[in-house]
Design a protein around this motif. Structure first.
Motif, PDB file in Angstrom:
ATOM      1  N   ALA A  29      -1.229  -0.721  -9.360  1.00 14.19           N
ATOM      2  CA  ALA A  29      -1.360  -1.116  -7.951  1.00 14.19           C
ATOM      3  C   ALA A  29      -2.760  -0.756  -7.457  1.00 14.19           C
ATOM      4  N   LYS A  33      -2.786   0.344  -1.874  1.00 15.66           N
ATOM      5  CA  LYS A  33      -1.317   0.382  -1.928  1.00 15.66           C
ATOM      6  C   LYS A  33      -0.816   1.761  -2.351  1.00 15.66           C
ATOM      7  N   ARG A  34      -1.506   2.393  -3.301  1.00 19.86           N
ATOM      8  CA  ARG A  34      -1.121   3.742  -3.703  1.00 19.86           C
ATOM      9  C   ARG A  34      -1.321   4.727  -2.559  1.00 19.86           C
ATOM     10  N   THR A  90       4.685  -7.721  -2.688  1.00 16.39           N
ATOM     11  CA  THR A  90       3.453  -6.983  -2.455  1.00 16.39           C
ATOM     12  C   THR A  90       2.865  -7.457  -1.146  1.00 16.39           C
TER      13      THR A  90
END
Length: 94
Positions: A29, A33-34, A90
Protein backbone atom coordinates in the motif's frame (compact mmCIF):
# COMPACT_ATOMS: atom_id res chain seq x y z
CA UNK A 1 -8.20 -41.74 -6.48
CA UNK A 2 -7.16 -38.63 -8.44
CA UNK A 3 -9.17 -36.44 -6.07
CA UNK A 4 -7.35 -37.89 -3.07
CA UNK A 5 -3.97 -37.21 -4.73
CA UNK A 6 -4.96 -33.61 -5.51
CA UNK A 7 -5.92 -33.06 -1.87
CA UNK A 8 -2.58 -34.40 -0.64
CA UNK A 9 -0.70 -31.89 -2.81
CA UNK A 10 -2.66 -28.87 -1.57
CA UNK A 11 -0.68 -26.72 0.85
CA UNK A 12 -2.31 -26.03 4.19
CA UNK A 13 -3.00 -22.33 4.84
CA UNK A 14 -2.94 -21.43 8.51
CA UNK A 15 -2.90 -18.31 10.66
CA UNK A 16 0.70 -17.39 9.83
CA UNK A 17 0.09 -17.56 6.09
CA UNK A 18 -2.90 -15.24 6.55
CA UNK A 19 -0.78 -12.85 8.60
CA UNK A 20 1.99 -12.94 5.97
CA UNK A 21 -0.53 -12.14 3.23
CA UNK A 22 -1.90 -9.22 5.28
CA UNK A 23 1.62 -7.93 5.85
CA UNK A 24 2.40 -8.18 2.13
CA UNK A 25 -0.79 -6.30 1.25
CA UNK A 26 -0.04 -3.57 3.76
CA UNK A 27 3.57 -3.32 2.59
CA UNK A 28 2.40 -2.80 -0.99
CA UNK A 29 0.00 0.00 0.00
CA UNK A 30 1.07 3.58 -0.51
CA UNK A 31 2.73 5.48 2.32
CA UNK A 32 -0.37 7.68 2.62
CA UNK A 33 -2.68 4.68 3.07
CA UNK A 34 -0.39 3.10 5.65
CA UNK A 35 -0.22 6.41 7.53
CA UNK A 36 -4.01 6.74 7.42
CA UNK A 37 -4.39 3.22 8.82
CA UNK A 38 -1.81 3.93 11.52
CA UNK A 39 -3.55 7.18 12.48
CA UNK A 40 -6.90 5.41 12.63
CA UNK A 41 -5.52 2.63 14.84
CA UNK A 42 -3.85 5.19 17.12
CA UNK A 43 -7.10 7.12 17.42
CA UNK A 44 -8.99 3.92 18.17
CA UNK A 45 -6.43 3.03 20.86
CA UNK A 46 -6.75 6.47 22.40
CA UNK A 47 -10.57 6.52 22.29
CA UNK A 48 -11.19 2.88 23.22
CA UNK A 49 -8.06 1.54 24.95
CA UNK A 50 -9.88 -1.47 26.40
CA UNK A 51 -11.05 -2.57 22.97
CA UNK A 52 -7.77 -1.74 21.23
CA UNK A 53 -6.00 -4.36 23.30
CA UNK A 54 -8.41 -6.82 21.74
CA UNK A 55 -6.14 -9.82 22.14
CA UNK A 56 -7.09 -9.93 25.80
CA UNK A 57 -10.49 -8.29 25.52
CA UNK A 58 -14.01 -9.56 24.96
CA UNK A 59 -14.30 -7.79 21.58
CA UNK A 60 -11.53 -9.81 19.91
CA UNK A 61 -13.89 -12.29 18.17
CA UNK A 62 -16.07 -9.45 16.85
CA UNK A 63 -13.09 -7.42 15.63
CA UNK A 64 -11.57 -10.44 13.89
CA UNK A 65 -14.94 -11.32 12.34
CA UNK A 66 -15.39 -7.82 10.89
CA UNK A 67 -11.77 -7.71 9.72
CA UNK A 68 -12.10 -10.99 7.85
CA UNK A 69 -15.37 -9.91 6.20
CA UNK A 70 -13.86 -6.56 5.24
CA UNK A 71 -11.02 -8.35 3.47
CA UNK A 72 -13.14 -10.93 1.68
CA UNK A 73 -15.65 -13.69 2.21
CA UNK A 74 -15.48 -16.39 -0.41
CA UNK A 75 -18.82 -18.27 -0.68
CA UNK A 76 -17.07 -21.42 -1.93
CA UNK A 77 -15.24 -21.66 1.39
CA UNK A 78 -18.00 -20.19 3.53
CA UNK A 79 -21.48 -21.23 2.34
CA UNK A 80 -23.08 -18.92 4.93
CA UNK A 81 -21.46 -15.98 3.16
CA UNK A 82 -23.34 -16.36 -0.13
CA UNK A 83 -24.55 -12.96 -1.26
CA UNK A 84 -22.47 -11.16 1.38
CA UNK A 85 -19.13 -11.07 -0.42
CA UNK A 86 -17.22 -7.89 0.28
CA UNK A 87 -14.26 -6.69 -1.70
CA UNK A 88 -11.43 -4.48 -0.55
CA UNK A 89 -11.83 -1.00 -1.93
CA UNK A 90 -9.00 1.47 -2.13
CA UNK A 91 -10.89 4.69 -1.58
CA UNK A 92 -8.22 6.30 0.55
CA UNK A 93 -10.21 5.82 3.73
CA UNK A 94 -8.63 3.83 6.53
Amino acid sequence: MAKRQANKQREIVGMYEVLDALEDALDSASQEKRKALSDTLNSFARDFPEEFFWAVGPQSPALLHHLMYAIDCEPVVCPDCAGKTATVETTGRA
